[in-house]
Design a protein around this motif. Structure first.
Motif, PDB file in Angstrom:
ATOM      1  N   GLU A  24       5.963  -6.931   2.555  1.00  0.00           N
ATOM      2  CA  GLU A  24       5.490  -6.092   1.452  1.00  0.00           C
ATOM      3  C   GLU A  24       5.159  -4.691   1.953  1.00  0.00           C
ATOM      4  OE1 GLU A  24       1.851  -6.354  -1.735  1.00  0.00           O
ATOM      5  OE2 GLU A  24       3.095  -8.129  -1.441  1.00  0.00           O
ATOM      6  N   PHE A  25       5.554  -3.690   1.151  1.00  0.00           N
ATOM      7  CA  PHE A  25       5.341  -2.287   1.494  1.00  0.00           C
ATOM      8  C   PHE A  25       4.913  -1.519   0.247  1.00  0.00           C
ATOM      9  CE2 PHE A  25       8.917  -4.124   3.778  1.00  0.00           C
ATOM     10  CZ  PHE A  25       8.543  -3.969   5.104  1.00  0.00           C
ATOM     11  N   THR A  26       4.360  -0.341   0.474  1.00  0.00           N
ATOM     12  CA  THR A  26       4.041   0.575  -0.615  1.00  0.00           C
ATOM     13  C   THR A  26       5.172   1.580  -0.749  1.00  0.00           C
ATOM     14  OG1 THR A  26       1.661   0.351  -0.267  1.00  0.00           O
ATOM     15  CG2 THR A  26       2.408   2.279  -1.481  1.00  0.00           C
ATOM     16  N   GLY A  27       5.683   1.726  -1.969  1.00  0.00           N
ATOM     17  CA  GLY A  27       6.811   2.623  -2.195  1.00  0.00           C
ATOM     18  C   GLY A  27       6.551   3.575  -3.345  1.00  0.00           C
ATOM     19  N   GLN A  81       6.114   7.388  -9.587  1.00  0.00           N
ATOM     20  CA  GLN A  81       5.193   6.249  -9.632  1.00  0.00           C
ATOM     21  C   GLN A  81       5.144   5.534  -8.289  1.00  0.00           C
ATOM     22  OE1 GLN A  81       6.416   4.746 -14.025  1.00  0.00           O
ATOM     23  NE2 GLN A  81       5.103   3.353 -12.905  1.00  0.00           N
ATOM     24  N   PHE A  82       3.970   4.930  -8.015  1.00  0.00           N
ATOM     25  CA  PHE A  82       3.816   4.064  -6.850  1.00  0.00           C
ATOM     26  C   PHE A  82       4.031   2.612  -7.266  1.00  0.00           C
ATOM     27  CE2 PHE A  82       1.510   7.755  -5.240  1.00  0.00           C
ATOM     28  CZ  PHE A  82       1.948   7.791  -3.921  1.00  0.00           C
ATOM     29  N   ALA A  83       4.417   1.776  -6.300  1.00  0.00           N
ATOM     30  CA  ALA A  83       4.606   0.350  -6.552  1.00  0.00           C
ATOM     31  C   ALA A  83       4.575  -0.382  -5.226  1.00  0.00           C
ATOM     32  CB  ALA A  83       5.920   0.085  -7.283  1.00  0.00           C
ATOM     33  N   ARG A  84       4.407  -1.704  -5.309  1.00  0.00           N
ATOM     34  CA  ARG A  84       4.493  -2.561  -4.140  1.00  0.00           C
ATOM     35  C   ARG A  84       5.890  -3.166  -4.082  1.00  0.00           C
ATOM     36  NH1 ARG A  84       1.364  -1.799  -0.245  1.00  0.00           N
ATOM     37  NH2 ARG A  84       1.520  -3.965   0.431  1.00  0.00           N
ATOM     38  N   VAL A  85       6.525  -3.078  -2.908  1.00  0.00           N
ATOM     39  CA  VAL A  85       7.891  -3.544  -2.719  1.00  0.00           C
ATOM     40  C   VAL A  85       7.870  -4.770  -1.803  1.00  0.00           C
ATOM     41  CG1 VAL A  85      10.222  -2.922  -2.009  1.00  0.00           C
ATOM     42  CG2 VAL A  85       8.690  -1.185  -2.939  1.00  0.00           C
TER      43      VAL A  85
END
Length: 390
Positions: free
Chosen positions: A52-55, A292-296
């Protein structure tokens, strides 16, 4: 009186003896009942690890719409923030000066064509006369050169007309891509600068919406792990295969969008030790905006069989993770475990448990290591029932 005094002590002793006989022996305290707890066996199923990463989302295409010719804006043909398609009219710049130039260029072209036609006739005449030696060879050469010059002038006039026609076309500013347009930066009546002077006026911007990119930075340890799995044949490389990704938007608890890997950079950033990565996400409902930010979540292993427990069944004992197991005699044992990632709301237990172990999932606060409990099986549910599942 002496006999009475002699009887007195005897009576006192008799009364004390009788009172002692009437007292009951103290009862022993009853043993406390074993506290009730809820137990369940680990869930067995095939799982896949995810990294999991922040994208952050970015548009696949982004265009700055600028004026290509100078003049006064006469019309703004779009609504701020609307979706536009390729070729939609956005701005109109006063075309009359360019139409006048085009008319002049058209006249110059007609003149050049007439001169070229005359030069051709004169050359044909001189060639005929040259056969009878009525005209010298030098005159023929001069008229041949005059025809070539006339054709050159005709070509120049055609180019000037095309340039004038292009400028007329550029007065109608059209959308170069399909996407969402920003607000208009120039209102009707304002003078804009064209690209001829190198400082063309910015009119608005357009970003494509579907699909959309999400960029994220992969740490070096994860990259090395995935690279090792690739060479072991346990995981395809994202450079060669569009590995699946899952995206969780801000405020969501579960992934809501699926996508595929699209790009890995050719080097690690020396300042952060991360690898720039990119995935493509379908955005048919246009709900995701660039920025926008999201979790990948990126696939991080091959599928494997695993035991899973509710995350609430895991306790922390200083630096280690433990679960409480009820043994055959209903006594409690603290079992150290090695945890994996969450999968569909359950925690993967990599080491420390067997499929037949009874683990306390509710009532941990009532369990004491070595003490006995009264175990009750957990209610079967879709999210955490026991048994094999693939």
């Amino acid at each position: 009186m002496q006999p009475v005094r002699a009887i007195g002590p005897s009576v006192v002793l008799l009364v004390l003896a009788l009172s002692g006989c009437s007292e009951k022996p103290p009862q022993q305290a009853a043993a406390p009942a074993a506290p009730p707890v809820t137990v369940a066996q680990p869930t067995r199923r095939t799982v896949t690890d995810w990294d999991e990463f922040t994208g952050r989302f970015e548009a696949v295409e982004e265009v700055q719409v600028r004026a290509r010719v100078g003049g006064f804006v006469t019309n703004v043909e779009f609504r701020d923030g609307a979706m536009v398609k390729t070729g939609d009219l956005l701005y109109v710049i006063d075309p009359r000066p360019f139409e006048a130039v085009a008319t002049q260029a058209d006249g110059q072209l007609a003149d050049a064509r007439a001169k070229a036609e005359l030069a051709k006739r004169e050359l044909d005449r001189s060639l005929t006369l040259n056969q009878s030696q009525a005209v010298s060879d030098s005159i023929v050469d001069q008229r041949r050169q005059a025809l070539q010059a006339a054709h050159a002038a005709e070509t120049q006039a055609e180019g000037a007309l095309k340039a004038a026609q292009l400028n007329i076309e550029f007065t109608h500013v059209q959308a170069p891509i399909t996407g969402r347009v920003s607000r208009h930066l120039v209102s009707v009546g304002n003078l804009v600068q064209g690209s001829d002077n190198g400082t063309s006026t910015l009119l608005t911007t357009i970003v494509s919406m579907d699909p959309i990119y999400i960029y994220f930075d992969m740490d070096e340890a994860t990259y090395l792990k995935n690279n090792r799995l690739y060479f072991e044949g346990k995981r395809p490389s994202s450079r060669e295969t569009p590995n699946p990704v899952q995206v969780t938007l801000t405020g969501e608890t579960k992934p809501s969008h699926d996508g595929k890997m699209d790009f890995l950079d050719n080097r690690l950033d020396v300042s952060t030790g991360t690898l720039r990565s990119r995935a493509v996400i379908p955005n048919h409902d246009l709900s995701i905006l660039p920025g926008q930010f999201a979790r990948v979540r990126l696939i991080g292993s091959a599928p494997y069989e695993a035991l899973l427990l509710p995350d609430t069944a895991v306790a922390t004992d200083q630096s280690r993770k433990i679960v409480f197991v009820v043994k055959d005699d209903n006594s409690v044992e603290a079992r150290p475990v090695v945890l994996g990632p969450l999968d569909d709301g359950l925690r993967v237990i990599r080491e420390g448990l067997k499929a037949e172990d009874r683990v306390i999932v509710e009532g941990l606060q009532r369990a004491r290591v070595g003490a006995k409990v009264s175990p009750h099986p957990a209610a079967q549910s879709s999210g955490g029932k026991t048994g094999d599942k693939t």
